[in-house]
Scaffold this motif. Structure first.
Motif, PDB file in Angstrom:
ATOM      1  N   LYS A   1      -7.880   9.156   5.854  1.00  0.00           N
ATOM      2  CA  LYS A   1      -7.179   9.920   4.816  1.00  0.00           C
ATOM      3  C   LYS A   1      -8.019  11.107   4.344  1.00  0.00           C
ATOM      4  CE  LYS A   1      -5.223   9.817   0.329  1.00  0.00           C
ATOM      5  NZ  LYS A   1      -5.179   9.420  -0.970  1.00  0.00           N
TER       6      LYS A   1
ATOM      7  N   ARG B   1      -4.478   4.946   4.117  1.00  0.00           N
ATOM      8  CA  ARG B   1      -5.890   4.776   4.504  1.00  0.00           C
ATOM      9  C   ARG B   1      -6.216   5.628   5.712  1.00  0.00           C
ATOM     10  NH1 ARG B   1      -6.782  -1.354   5.708  1.00  0.00           N
ATOM     11  NH2 ARG B   1      -6.006  -0.355   7.527  1.00  0.00           N
TER      12      ARG B   1
ATOM     13  N   TYR C   1      -1.730   1.617   5.212  1.00  0.00           N
ATOM     14  CA  TYR C   1      -1.780   1.722   3.763  1.00  0.00           C
ATOM     15  C   TYR C   1      -2.819   0.774   3.187  1.00  0.00           C
ATOM     16  CZ  TYR C   1       2.829   3.856   4.395  1.00  0.00           C
ATOM     17  OH  TYR C   1       3.872   4.656   4.796  1.00  0.00           O
ATOM     18  N   ASP C   2      -3.373   1.142   2.048  1.00  0.00           N
ATOM     19  CA  ASP C   2      -4.242   0.258   1.291  1.00  0.00           C
ATOM     20  C   ASP C   2      -3.342  -0.792   0.659  1.00  0.00           C
ATOM     21  OD1 ASP C   2      -5.468  -0.685  -1.322  1.00  0.00           O
ATOM     22  OD2 ASP C   2      -7.163   0.429  -0.454  1.00  0.00           O
ATOM     23  N   SER C   3      -3.628  -2.069   0.856  1.00  0.00           N
ATOM     24  CA  SER C   3      -2.739  -3.133   0.380  1.00  0.00           C
ATOM     25  C   SER C   3      -2.653  -3.206  -1.139  1.00  0.00           C
ATOM     26  CB  SER C   3      -3.173  -4.480   0.946  1.00  0.00           C
ATOM     27  OG  SER C   3      -4.499  -4.771   0.536  1.00  0.00           O
ATOM     28  N   SER C   4      -3.690  -2.785  -1.845  1.00  0.00           N
ATOM     29  CA  SER C   4      -3.655  -2.884  -3.305  1.00  0.00           C
ATOM     30  C   SER C   4      -3.018  -1.658  -3.968  1.00  0.00           C
ATOM     31  CB  SER C   4      -5.061  -3.117  -3.867  1.00  0.00           C
ATOM     32  OG  SER C   4      -5.914  -2.054  -3.490  1.00  0.00           O
ATOM     33  N   THR C   5      -3.196  -0.471  -3.400  1.00  0.00           N
ATOM     34  CA  THR C   5      -2.674   0.747  -4.037  1.00  0.00           C
ATOM     35  C   THR C   5      -1.450   1.335  -3.342  1.00  0.00           C
ATOM     36  OG1 THR C   5      -4.062   2.237  -2.736  1.00  0.00           O
ATOM     37  CG2 THR C   5      -5.005   1.361  -4.793  1.00  0.00           C
ATOM     38  N   GLY C   6      -1.254   1.012  -2.083  1.00  0.00           N
ATOM     39  CA  GLY C   6      -0.150   1.587  -1.320  1.00  0.00           C
ATOM     40  C   GLY C   6      -0.455   2.977  -0.786  1.00  0.00           C
ATOM     41  N   ALA C   7      -1.655   3.496  -1.078  1.00  0.00           N
ATOM     42  CA  ALA C   7      -2.049   4.826  -0.601  1.00  0.00           C
ATOM     43  C   ALA C   7      -2.403   4.768   0.892  1.00  0.00           C
ATOM     44  CB  ALA C   7      -3.257   5.324  -1.392  1.00  0.00           C
TER      45      ALA C   7
END
Length: 192
Positions: free
Chosen positions: A127, A182, A174-180
């Protein structure tokens, strides 16, 4: 079966059913040739279809690589490239990481390339790179722009979503905690 083979060899007469061949009649071999024209139709990059590779959708390159398809080249590197190709294209990596199996990852500022022996297993753009080039098109690492350019994803998973041509896949992780986002990766779809 033996009778058929003997007919092909010209030992039996197909008309008499006997094994006698006249010495006065020469036996001639007959060859039938059937021809057909085949045409490869290039894949349209605007189509979103069920991921199947057929003779009518294949795109053939001068190297006849099965990876010369949509979702095959990320930041200048293709799954069909070798370690030597990567070094020629990108130069010396900033870092080389080796895992417990002996596989290596070459890390560059804008891309990481995973190897198993001499062959590429994945190409990953983090990212932090901000942008990526996919098959010659430059895109921002942004969910909305990726979907606008590539359409509705072909698959989704807990860790991201992606697109496939049946041979290779592009996946937005995606980052599993933020949804952003990766990273944006390409890998061999048949290996997953």
């Amino acid at each position: 079966m033996i009778t058929f083979m003997m007919l092909l060899a010209g030992i039996l007469s197909p008309y008499s059913g006997s094994a006698q061949v006249s010495a006065a009649t020469p036996v001639q071999a007959v060859t039938a040739v059937q021809t057909a024209d085949y045409e490869a139709t290039p894949v349209s990059y605007t189509e979103v279809a069920t991921p199947k590779l057929t003779a009518s959708t294949a795109v053939y390159s001068t190297t006849d690589s099965v990876y010369d398809e949509q979702y095959s080249r990320l930041n200048g590197i293709s799954l069909a490239d070798t370690r030597e190709d990567v070094l020629r294209i990108k130069g010396k990596p900033m870092n080389i990481v080796t895992n417990e199996l002996g596989d290596q990852e070459y890390q560059y500022k804008d891309v990481s390339v995973g190897f198993q022996d001499q062959w590429i297993t994945y190409i990953s753009v983090p990212k932090q790179a901000g942008r990526f080039t996919l098959d010659g098109r430059t895109l921002t690492i942004d969910k909305a722009e990726i979907r606008q350019e590539l359409g509705t994803p072909d698959f989704s998973a807990e860790d991201g979503e992606g697109y496939t041509n049946g041979i290779s896949a592009l996946k937005v992780f995606y980052d599993s905690s933020t949804g952003a986002i990766r990273s944006v990766d390409i890998f061999d779809a048949t290996s997953e």
